[in-house]
Design a protein around this motif. Structure first.
Motif, mmCIF file in Angstrom:
data_model
loop_
_atom_site.group_PDB
_atom_site.id
_atom_site.type_symbol
_atom_site.label_atom_id
_atom_site.label_comp_id
_atom_site.label_asym_id
_atom_site.label_seq_id
_atom_site.Cartn_x
_atom_site.Cartn_y
_atom_site.Cartn_z
ATOM 1 N N ARG A 1 0.847 -1.183 0.000
ATOM 2 C CA ARG A 1 0.000 0.000 0.000
ATOM 3 C C ARG A 1 0.889 1.243 0.000
ATOM 4 O O ARG A 1 1.950 1.264 0.633
ATOM 5 N N GLY A 2 0.440 2.274 -0.690
ATOM 6 C CA GLY A 2 1.153 3.533 -0.675
ATOM 7 C C GLY A 2 0.813 4.312 0.584
ATOM 8 O O GLY A 2 0.730 3.759 1.679
ATOM 9 N N ARG A 3 0.617 5.602 0.423
ATOM 10 C CA ARG A 3 0.289 6.453 1.576
ATOM 11 C C ARG A 3 -0.955 5.935 2.283
ATOM 12 O O ARG A 3 -1.974 5.647 1.661
ATOM 13 N N GLU A 4 -0.874 5.852 3.614
ATOM 14 C CA GLU A 4 -1.979 5.310 4.397
ATOM 15 C C GLU A 4 -2.744 6.351 5.184
ATOM 16 O O GLU A 4 -3.823 6.069 5.686
ATOM 17 N N SER A 5 -2.181 7.565 5.323
ATOM 18 C CA SER A 5 -2.889 8.619 6.043
ATOM 19 C C SER A 5 -2.335 9.973 5.618
ATOM 20 O O SER A 5 -1.231 10.072 5.074
ATOM 21 N N GLY A 6 -3.093 11.006 5.912
ATOM 22 C CA GLY A 6 -2.664 12.343 5.561
ATOM 23 C C GLY A 6 -1.477 12.825 6.364
ATOM 24 O O GLY A 6 -0.726 13.695 5.905
#
Length: 311
Positions: A280-285
């Motif tokens: 998975r790439g970015r998981e949160s801001g």
């Protein structure tokens, strides 16, 4: 056989097209690749590197490139990295194209990092910081802006301010809101996306200054003696690479792996993992992400195929 000079390479490989082509290429398997490095017999820092790559059932690409760190100080300046890329038919060995190596390297290297930004940078990122003002700097600025169209402002930092001002002026001439900055620490703290394209042997980007949600792209530290960021950044971030092959020989990551600061398991994914859904790439801001641009002959193959398909 097709022949592409530098201008033709840049025209045929617009950033959005190249990012999509690289993403598609990573859905397949890793090409067979190798690297042959020859050092200057006169004991200078100059090197000549040959990088062959062969896609299973597909074409062969060979990059022949000189790395001459003093070229930018010549009159007139020349790129530090220049040479040729050739593409051959994988079933007959027949030459298909030859292209300017400096332009292909610029497109490949910046496109590689831009692909990562498209997957890892926040989609509302607004401020891009380019650390370094060499020949690749404007390419990386434009590539990242293509990957993240939300970017509205570009900051350029270099140890020599006039060089940063020249890059900013070049970008402004193309309609980019760009400015040179003196204070790298303040720029790091303000940036949403940071790309480092330097030959630095000491920390430039301090991890403690990275704000939540920052994406940090590390490009220039291609040897373990070089460094662009510090251990704090590596500890705070989820780390990605384009390829795990050879990452232990790069700056920033290599020393951290050898010292045990991070383990190979700390690498959250490479481009193949991301493209094929294994990571998975970015998981949160608020997550800080780091991408280490390791490079490799497989990327030269992918870029040469994209060029051949575009022409």
């Amino acid at each position: 056989m097709k022949v592409f000079d530098a201008e033709a390479v840049h025209e045929a490989l617009p950033w959005s097209y190249l990012i999509d082509a690289l993403s598609h290429a990573h859905r397949g398997s890793m090409p067979l690749s190798d690297v042959v490095v020859q050092n200057d017999p006169n004991k200078t820092a100059n090197q000549f590197i040959t990088l062959p790559g062969w896609v299973a059932g597909g074409p062969i690409a060979v990059k022949m490139v000189g790395v001459f760190p003093g070229n930018e100080k010549l009159t007139p300046p020349q790129p530090n990295v220049q040479g040729l890329v050739a593409l051959f038919d994988g079933s007959t060995g027949a030459p298909m194209l030859v292209a300017d190596g400096a332009a292909m390297t610029a497109r490949k290297t910046a496109g590689d990092s831009a692909l990562a930004a498209s997957l890892l940078a926040r989609d509302d990122a607004e401020v891009l910081l380019v650390v370094g003002a060499g020949a690749l700097a404007p390419h990386f600025a434009r590539a990242h802006m293509a990957a993240r169209p939300s970017l509205k402002r570009v900051l350029i930092w270099n140890r020599t301010l006039p060089k940063a001002e020249n890059v900013a002026a070049d970008l402004r001439a193309g309609g980019v809101n760009a400015e040179a900055v003196n204070d790298i620490d303040a720029a790091v703290a303000a940036a949403d996306v940071i790309t480092c394209v330097t030959m630095s042997d000491r920390t430039l980007v301090k991890g403690a200054l990275l704000k939540p949600g920052t994406h940090l792209d590390l490009v220039g530290a291609y040897a373990t003696s070089l460094r662009e960021t510090d251990e704090e950044a590596l500890k705070r971030a989820r780390i990605f690479v384009d390829t795990r092959h050879g990452m232990e020989n790069t700056g920033d990551l290599g020393p951290a792996l050898r010292s045990g600061l991070i383990t190979p398991d700390a690498i959250a994914g490479d481009h193949f993992d991301l493209a094929q859904g294994r990571a998975r790439g970015r998981e949160s801001g608020d997550e800080i992400t780091i991408f280490k641009n390791v490079g490799g002959a497989h990327l030269d193959v992918f870029t040469a195929i994209a060029l051949n398909n575009a022409a």
